[in-house]
Design an enzyme around this catalytic site. Structure first.
Site, PDB file in Angstrom:
ATOM      1  N   GLY A  58      -9.506   2.440  -5.449  1.00  0.00           N
ATOM      2  CA  GLY A  58      -9.092   1.949  -6.979  1.00  0.00           C
ATOM      3  C   GLY A  58      -9.268   3.781  -7.286  1.00  0.00           C
ATOM      4  O   GLY A  58      -8.780   4.051  -8.508  1.00  0.00           O
TER       5      GLY A  58
ATOM      6  N   ASP B 196      -6.876  -0.476  -3.163  1.00  0.00           N
ATOM      7  CA  ASP B 196      -8.293  -1.078  -2.443  1.00  0.00           C
ATOM      8  C   ASP B 196      -9.361  -0.229  -2.736  1.00  0.00           C
ATOM      9  O   ASP B 196      -9.968  -1.703  -3.654  1.00  0.00           O
ATOM     10  CB  ASP B 196      -7.856  -0.085  -0.761  1.00  0.00           C
TER      11      ASP B 196
ATOM     12  N   ASP C 215       1.728  -0.883  -4.107  1.00  0.00           N
ATOM     13  CA  ASP C 215       1.356  -2.501  -3.183  1.00  0.00           C
ATOM     14  C   ASP C 215      -0.284  -2.527  -3.341  1.00  0.00           C
ATOM     15  O   ASP C 215       0.051  -4.114  -3.256  1.00  0.00           O
ATOM     16  CB  ASP C 215       2.358  -1.224  -2.410  1.00  0.00           C
TER      17      ASP C 215
ATOM     18  N   THR D 217      -7.418   6.356  -5.746  1.00  0.00           N
ATOM     19  CA  THR D 217      -6.124   7.350  -5.932  1.00  0.00           C
ATOM     20  C   THR D 217      -5.717   6.775  -8.224  1.00  0.00           C
ATOM     21  O   THR D 217      -5.153   7.424  -8.003  1.00  0.00           O
ATOM     22  CB  THR D 217      -5.505   7.129  -4.874  1.00  0.00           C
ATOM     23  N   LEU D 218      -5.619   5.358  -7.596  1.00  0.00           N
ATOM     24  CA  LEU D 218      -4.673   4.774  -8.932  1.00  0.00           C
ATOM     25  C   LEU D 218      -6.027   5.102 -10.030  1.00  0.00           C
ATOM     26  O   LEU D 218      -4.499   5.362 -10.968  1.00  0.00           O
ATOM     27  CB  LEU D 218      -4.716   2.901  -8.826  1.00  0.00           C
TER      28      LEU D 218
ATOM     29  N   GLY E 203       5.059   2.620  -0.455  1.00  0.00           N
ATOM     30  CA  GLY E 203       4.578   0.993  -0.118  1.00  0.00           C
ATOM     31  C   GLY E 203       5.160  -0.015  -0.936  1.00  0.00           C
ATOM     32  O   GLY E 203       5.371  -0.866  -0.573  1.00  0.00           O
TER      33      GLY E 203
ATOM     34  N   ASP F   7       2.475  -0.395   5.433  1.00  0.00           N
ATOM     35  CA  ASP F   7       2.924   0.485   7.062  1.00  0.00           C
ATOM     36  C   ASP F   7       1.607  -0.240   7.532  1.00  0.00           C
ATOM     37  O   ASP F   7       0.554   0.038   7.065  1.00  0.00           O
ATOM     38  CB  ASP F   7       3.995   1.084   6.906  1.00  0.00           C
TER      39      ASP F   7
END
Length: 186
Positions: free
Chosen positions: A111, A109, A106, A113-114, A50, A165
């Protein structure tokens, strides 16, 4: 199997941020990044897929010398809740040890995964680690992952365009829009 043109699969798209608004915000973020890095080389890490358009524009807008690498992640968990555990599908090609690192995402949300990526990268001993996101979506945030540079903030809604996407579609749009499926859930 229903054809993609049936009413069951139609979506409506409402523009949220125009191409001009995005371009102006990318320039503002680049200026802020340049002030903070003060001419030092920045290793920018794009989180695929993304962020590819966002990082391309950001790299062209910063004056500090950028080096670019890519990471691709896969999250695990149920459809409604992320486990926060990630698999690195494409790892970095270069070492980040003792380098100034800027993760370019991108959208943030939940958080989770980040935050997992951040932990992985911190273990690799960068000189500094900051995070830049195009979209900060606070409504579903479950972790306090620090985000240093924010393009736009929003509450909720499923967005596409400018690299974002839905089922690999809409990435090419020059703007960001809210996607709504007309007859069923997305």
């Amino acid at each position: 199997m229903a054809s993609p043109n049936t009413s069951k699969n139609k979506h409506s798209l409402t523009q949220l941020f125009s191409a001009e608004e995005i371009a102006a915000r990318v320039r503002e973020l680049a200026a802020q990044i340049d002030r903070d890095y003060d001419g030092r080389e920045i290793l920018m890490i794009a989180v695929l897929k993304g962020s590819f358009l966002f990082i391309a524009d950001l790299v062209r807008a910063v004056k500090s010398p950028p080096v670019v690498d890519f990471v691709r992640l896969a999250s695990y968990g149920s459809a409604t809740q992320s486990s926060g555990i990630i698999e690195v599908r494409k790892d970095l090609e270069m070492s980040i040890k003792d380098k100034d690192v800027l993760v370019v995402e991108d959208i943030v949300d939940s958080g989770q995964t980040l935050e997992s990526l951040r932990s992985i990268l911190l273990n690799r001993q960068p000189a500094s680690l900051r995070i830049c996101t195009l979209i900060d979506k606070q409504a579903h945030r479950v972790t306090n992952v620090p985000v240093d540079y924010i393009g736009f903030s929003m509450d909720d809604g499923f967005i596409v365009g400018y690299g974002l996407d839905f089922a690999e579609r809409y990435r090419q749009l020059p703007y960001i829009g809210v996607l709504k499926k007309e007859s069923a859930h997305i």
